[in-house]
Design an enzyme around this catalytic site. Structure first.
Site, PDB file in Angstrom:
ATOM      1  N   LYS A  36      38.947  18.253  29.319  1.00  0.00           N
ATOM      2  CA  LYS A  36      39.525  19.411  28.620  1.00  0.00           C
ATOM      3  C   LYS A  36      40.057  19.004  27.249  1.00  0.00           C
ATOM      4  O   LYS A  36      39.823  19.693  26.242  1.00  0.00           O
ATOM      5  CB  LYS A  36      40.697  19.947  29.454  1.00  0.00           C
ATOM      6  CG  LYS A  36      40.472  21.336  29.969  1.00  0.00           C
ATOM      7  CD  LYS A  36      41.644  21.829  30.782  1.00  0.00           C
ATOM      8  CE  LYS A  36      41.076  22.777  31.822  1.00  0.00           C
ATOM      9  NZ  LYS A  36      42.089  23.370  32.675  1.00  0.00           N
ATOM     10  N   GLU A 156      45.151  37.459  31.894  1.00  0.00           N
ATOM     11  CA  GLU A 156      43.904  36.932  31.338  1.00  0.00           C
ATOM     12  C   GLU A 156      43.105  38.116  30.791  1.00  0.00           C
ATOM     13  O   GLU A 156      43.112  39.197  31.354  1.00  0.00           O
ATOM     14  CB  GLU A 156      43.112  36.204  32.425  1.00  0.00           C
ATOM     15  CG  GLU A 156      43.777  34.892  32.782  1.00  0.00           C
ATOM     16  CD  GLU A 156      43.152  34.224  34.001  1.00  0.00           C
ATOM     17  OE1 GLU A 156      42.009  34.534  34.329  1.00  0.00           O
ATOM     18  OE2 GLU A 156      43.848  33.400  34.630  1.00  0.00           O
ATOM     19  N   ASN A 209      54.936  40.528  40.422  1.00  0.00           N
ATOM     20  CA  ASN A 209      53.533  40.451  40.848  1.00  0.00           C
ATOM     21  C   ASN A 209      53.328  41.127  42.196  1.00  0.00           C
ATOM     22  O   ASN A 209      52.322  41.818  42.414  1.00  0.00           O
ATOM     23  CB  ASN A 209      53.072  38.992  40.919  1.00  0.00           C
ATOM     24  CG  ASN A 209      52.547  38.516  39.573  1.00  0.00           C
ATOM     25  OD1 ASN A 209      52.606  39.252  38.594  1.00  0.00           O
ATOM     26  ND2 ASN A 209      52.045  37.294  39.510  1.00  0.00           N
ATOM     27  N   PHE A 250      48.167  50.430  37.219  1.00  0.00           N
ATOM     28  CA  PHE A 250      47.898  49.776  38.515  1.00  0.00           C
ATOM     29  C   PHE A 250      47.692  50.793  39.630  1.00  0.00           C
ATOM     30  O   PHE A 250      48.145  50.614  40.746  1.00  0.00           O
ATOM     31  CB  PHE A 250      49.006  48.755  38.844  1.00  0.00           C
ATOM     32  CG  PHE A 250      48.888  47.531  37.985  1.00  0.00           C
ATOM     33  CD1 PHE A 250      48.268  46.393  38.459  1.00  0.00           C
ATOM     34  CD2 PHE A 250      49.350  47.539  36.680  1.00  0.00           C
ATOM     35  CE1 PHE A 250      48.110  45.282  37.647  1.00  0.00           C
ATOM     36  CE2 PHE A 250      49.199  46.449  35.861  1.00  0.00           C
ATOM     37  CZ  PHE A 250      48.576  45.307  36.351  1.00  0.00           C
ATOM     38  N   ALA A 253      41.826  52.566  42.094  1.00  0.00           N
ATOM     39  CA  ALA A 253      41.237  52.092  43.359  1.00  0.00           C
ATOM     40  C   ALA A 253      39.990  51.284  43.033  1.00  0.00           C
ATOM     41  O   ALA A 253      39.315  51.530  42.036  1.00  0.00           O
ATOM     42  CB  ALA A 253      40.881  53.280  44.239  1.00  0.00           C
ATOM     43  N   GLY A 254      39.684  50.309  43.878  1.00  0.00           N
ATOM     44  CA  GLY A 254      38.505  49.486  43.595  1.00  0.00           C
ATOM     45  C   GLY A 254      38.229  48.500  44.697  1.00  0.00           C
ATOM     46  O   GLY A 254      38.382  48.812  45.890  1.00  0.00           O
ATOM     47  N   CYS A 261      46.559  34.808  40.306  1.00  0.00           N
ATOM     48  CA  CYS A 261      47.994  35.098  40.466  1.00  0.00           C
ATOM     49  C   CYS A 261      48.329  35.987  41.658  1.00  0.00           C
ATOM     50  O   CYS A 261      48.993  35.536  42.584  1.00  0.00           O
ATOM     51  CB  CYS A 261      48.526  35.715  39.180  1.00  0.00           C
ATOM     52  SG  CYS A 261      48.592  34.518  37.846  1.00  0.00           S
ATOM     53  N   ARG A 329      38.660  32.681  40.142  1.00  0.00           N
ATOM     54  CA  ARG A 329      39.538  32.338  41.265  1.00  0.00           C
ATOM     55  C   ARG A 329      39.869  33.605  42.056  1.00  0.00           C
ATOM     56  O   ARG A 329      40.270  34.612  41.491  1.00  0.00           O
ATOM     57  CB  ARG A 329      40.827  31.671  40.746  1.00  0.00           C
ATOM     58  CG  ARG A 329      40.570  30.274  40.190  1.00  0.00           C
ATOM     59  CD  ARG A 329      41.831  29.634  39.647  1.00  0.00           C
ATOM     60  NE  ARG A 329      42.181  30.113  38.321  1.00  0.00           N
ATOM     61  CZ  ARG A 329      43.162  29.613  37.570  1.00  0.00           C
ATOM     62  NH1 ARG A 329      43.907  28.617  38.021  1.00  0.00           N
ATOM     63  NH2 ARG A 329      43.423  30.090  36.373  1.00  0.00           N
TER      64      ARG A 329
HETATM   65  P1  NAD Z   1      45.165  26.364  35.153  1.00  0.00           P
HETATM   66  O1  NAD Z   1      44.675  25.771  36.416  1.00  0.00           O
HETATM   67  O2  NAD Z   1      44.252  27.142  34.284  1.00  0.00           O
HETATM   68  O3  NAD Z   1      45.806  25.224  34.237  1.00  0.00           O
HETATM   69  C1  NAD Z   1      46.648  24.218  34.713  1.00  0.00           C
HETATM   70  C2  NAD Z   1      46.428  22.973  33.859  1.00  0.00           C
HETATM   71  O4  NAD Z   1      47.397  21.989  34.195  1.00  0.00           O
HETATM   72  C3  NAD Z   1      45.064  22.304  34.096  1.00  0.00           C
HETATM   73  O5  NAD Z   1      44.397  22.144  32.867  1.00  0.00           O
HETATM   74  C4  NAD Z   1      45.418  20.952  34.723  1.00  0.00           C
HETATM   75  O6  NAD Z   1      44.515  19.929  34.385  1.00  0.00           O
HETATM   76  C5  NAD Z   1      46.790  20.708  34.147  1.00  0.00           C
HETATM   77  N1  NAD Z   1      47.630  19.763  34.881  1.00  0.00           N
HETATM   78  C6  NAD Z   1      47.761  19.636  36.226  1.00  0.00           C
HETATM   79  N2  NAD Z   1      48.649  18.665  36.504  1.00  0.00           N
HETATM   80  C7  NAD Z   1      49.084  18.172  35.328  1.00  0.00           C
HETATM   81  C8  NAD Z   1      50.047  17.177  34.952  1.00  0.00           C
HETATM   82  N3  NAD Z   1      50.716  16.489  35.868  1.00  0.00           N
HETATM   83  N4  NAD Z   1      50.236  16.922  33.635  1.00  0.00           N
HETATM   84  C9  NAD Z   1      49.558  17.611  32.690  1.00  0.00           C
HETATM   85  N5  NAD Z   1      48.658  18.581  32.977  1.00  0.00           N
HETATM   86  C10 NAD Z   1      48.435  18.863  34.282  1.00  0.00           C
HETATM   87  O7  NAD Z   1      46.432  27.254  35.579  1.00  0.00           O
HETATM   88  P2  NAD Z   1      46.970  28.585  34.858  1.00  0.00           P
HETATM   89  O8  NAD Z   1      46.132  29.744  35.241  1.00  0.00           O
HETATM   90  O9  NAD Z   1      47.223  28.303  33.429  1.00  0.00           O
HETATM   91  O10 NAD Z   1      48.365  28.769  35.616  1.00  0.00           O
HETATM   92  C11 NAD Z   1      49.457  27.910  35.364  1.00  0.00           C
HETATM   93  C12 NAD Z   1      50.690  28.523  35.999  1.00  0.00           C
HETATM   94  O11 NAD Z   1      51.020  29.764  35.366  1.00  0.00           O
HETATM   95  C13 NAD Z   1      50.533  28.854  37.486  1.00  0.00           C
HETATM   96  O12 NAD Z   1      51.752  28.637  38.137  1.00  0.00           O
HETATM   97  C14 NAD Z   1      50.214  30.330  37.484  1.00  0.00           C
HETATM   98  O13 NAD Z   1      50.600  30.985  38.667  1.00  0.00           O
HETATM   99  C15 NAD Z   1      51.062  30.822  36.320  1.00  0.00           C
HETATM  100  N6  NAD Z   1      50.547  32.022  35.662  1.00  0.00           N
HETATM  101  C16 NAD Z   1      49.217  32.157  35.440  1.00  0.00           C
HETATM  102  C17 NAD Z   1      48.750  33.302  34.792  1.00  0.00           C
HETATM  103  C18 NAD Z   1      47.281  33.498  34.546  1.00  0.00           C
HETATM  104  O14 NAD Z   1      46.894  34.615  34.204  1.00  0.00           O
HETATM  105  N7  NAD Z   1      46.436  32.487  34.688  1.00  0.00           N
HETATM  106  C19 NAD Z   1      49.648  34.298  34.370  1.00  0.00           C
HETATM  107  C20 NAD Z   1      51.005  34.112  34.603  1.00  0.00           C
HETATM  108  C21 NAD Z   1      51.459  32.962  35.250  1.00  0.00           C
END
Ligand code: NAD
Length: 443
Positions: A36, A156, A209, A250, A253-254, A261, A329
């Site tokens: 990455k 996202e 959520n 929100f 329906a779907g 999340c 996911r």
């Molecule tokens: P993701 O899997 O896309 O990204 C996580 C990143 O962390 C990865 O690139 C991974 O390689 C890195 N990582 C893991 N361990 C590490 C470490 N020890 N040191 C450095 N980097 C490390 O996850 P995401 O979707 O960005 O979600 C992150 C958090 O935010 C989660 O808790 C999720 O629930 C929350 N969240 C996500 C969203 C969303 O829409 N994706 C929205 C709100 C909150």
């Protein structure tokens, strides 16, 4: 201008770092995934998010964004450190905190000056205290730090706009001063701010959520009733949503909610409740309805194909869990595709950006280059992700190339009457019908 380190360069970390750089700060993103970081250093994006590539480029070119696998480099001049690592579901549905633990441990080991450590990952109530202990234990010598919970609410597909114009930002800490300092970072966004204690901040994220997921399961349950009784859930939702006490969001329906999340967060909240001796009946029902909603689609396909999909050709439009993202996911579409393949169907698929991710997860799909190739010679066509490009397809052309005219609209994207007039056997979600594509009034 502040020096900020962001740990984790996934959907949340990369967007957070990019937006803070765009606000004029100096940001270093740290990730353990060398691939990455190499991509980001080359100017390639590891994820698809509208507007992200341009914003990363602009800020990297301006020297405000750096990418590294080295915590030493990331923490060197940092005043603020954001933890944005994943918290996926563990074996019993609990949030798996191994990445938060590892990140906290390394920060503790490597920090050599006072820091404000902000947790953006979605974590169970009490994690802020636990993180504090891990960091304290990992420090070779005591150095001042404060932990602030600042849960992330971005979606996202519209992540940059959501970050830049949030409905609110929540800060929870045992240190009011630290919470206020983090709030200063967000001041340019001019959004309402909630400063509270750390456990309450952590719960605000889960409760938000879970509430949104509940609305989706609620309207999906209503949709099933509408279907049987001859009502149209899209009109029901419109009629409900105009009521200010309810609101329109929100209530679509779907095929049920998916993504990284809602499913894991509802499960983790239910797990937290169970672990503490409670019975989260509503949360359990929300998950049960959501699982049924996916099954309901495959049941519809079977029903339209005289009871079996074995040996049938089925086309699927959309693999991502929603439009404008490559995230697959917990995607309802993948559950449905897997189920159809397991039942003996040959499944052709197309998604504008999620094909590569999906093909790593599901074996046996036939990958197509566009919607028209998907539909060709199929016995049924399923619309499962509401990408814009599916809205104005040449449906007449699609119809003429299909073996049977069965159209299952999992997102209620098309006009049922128009589709039926064109010659499709149309089934939406929660749009009453009597099996022949005619509205069944009152039965
Ligand atoms: P993701 O899997 O896309 O990204 C996580 C990143 O962390 C990865 O690139 C991974 O390689 C890195 N990582 C893991 N361990 C590490 C470490 N020890 N040191 C450095 N980097 C490390 O996850 P995401 O979707 O960005 O979600 C992150 C958090 O935010 C989660 O808790 C999720 O629930 C929350 N969240 C996500 C969203 C969303 O829409 N994706 C929205 C709100 C909150």
């Amino acid at each position: 201008m502040k020096n900020i380190c962001v740990i984790g360069s996934g959907y949340v970390g990369l967007v957070t770092g990019t937006c803070f750089a765009d606000l004029g700060n100096n940001v270093t993103l740290v990730d353990i995934d060398q691939r990455k970081i190499d991509m980001l250093n080359r100017g390639d994006m590891p994820i698809y998010e509208p507007g992200l590539a341009e914003t990363v480029k602009r800020n990297s070119d301006a020297g405000r964004m750096h990418f590294t696998v080295s915590y030493d480099e990331g923490l060197k001049d940092a005043e603020y450190v954001f933890i944005c690592v994943g918290t996926p579901s563990g074996v019993d549905g609990e949030a798996d905190l191994q990445y938060v633990r590892a990140a906290s441990q390394t920060i503790g080991e490597k920090m050599d000056h006072p820091l404000i450590i902000i947790n953006k990952s979605t974590v169970p109530v009490g994690t802020g205290d636990w993180t504090t202990e891990i960091i304290e234990r990992a420090q070779p010598e005591p150095i001042d730090f404060a932990v602030v919970s600042c849960p992330e609410f971005l979606r996202e597909g519209s992540a940059i706009a959501d970050f830049m114009t949030p409905d609110r930002t929540v800060f929870g800490s045992t240190s009011q001063k630290a919470a206020e300092k983090v709030a200063e970072l967000y001041a340019p966004l001019n959004a309402p701010i909630v400063i509270t204690d750390i456990r309450t901040a952590e719960m605000i994220k889960y409760a938000s959520n879970a509430f949104l997921a509940t609305r989706i399961s609620f309207i999906n349950e209503i949709s099933i009733i509408c279907e049987r009784l001859g009502a149209d859930v899209t009109e029901v939702a419109r009629g409900m949503g105009i009521d200010k006490r309810i609101g329109p969001h929100f209530l679509q329906a779907g095929v049920g909610f998916g993504g990284s999340c809602f499913p894991k967060d509802v499960l983790a909240l239910a797990n937290m409740a169970q672990t503490h001796g409670m019975h989260p009946q509503l949360l359990n029902a929300v998950m049960e309805i959501n699982a049924f909603q996916r099954r309901h689609i495959t049941l519809k396909v079977r029903e339209m194909l005289d009871g079996s999909v074995d040996g049938k050709s089925i086309g699927v439009l959309g693999l991502a869990f929603k439009q404008n993202t490559d995230d697959i996911r917990e995607s309802p579409s993948l559950t449905i595709v897997r189920s159809l393949i397991n039942q003996g169907a040959s499944v052709k698929v197309y998604d504008p950006v999620a094909m590569e991710n999906a093909s790593k997860e599901v074996d046996g799909m036939i990958l197509c280059n566009n919607s028209y190739d998907v539909a060709k010679d199929t016995d049924a066509l399923l619309l499962l992700t509401p990408w814009n490009e599916f809205k104005q397809l040449d449906m007449k052309r699609i119809l003429t190339t299909m073996k049977q005219p069965n159209l299952i609209d999992g997102r209620n994207m098309y006009d049922p009457d128009e589709m039926r007039e064109m010659g499709f056997k149309y089934r939406g979600v929660g749009r009453g019908y009597n099996g022949e594509g005619v509205k069944a009034a009152g039965n």
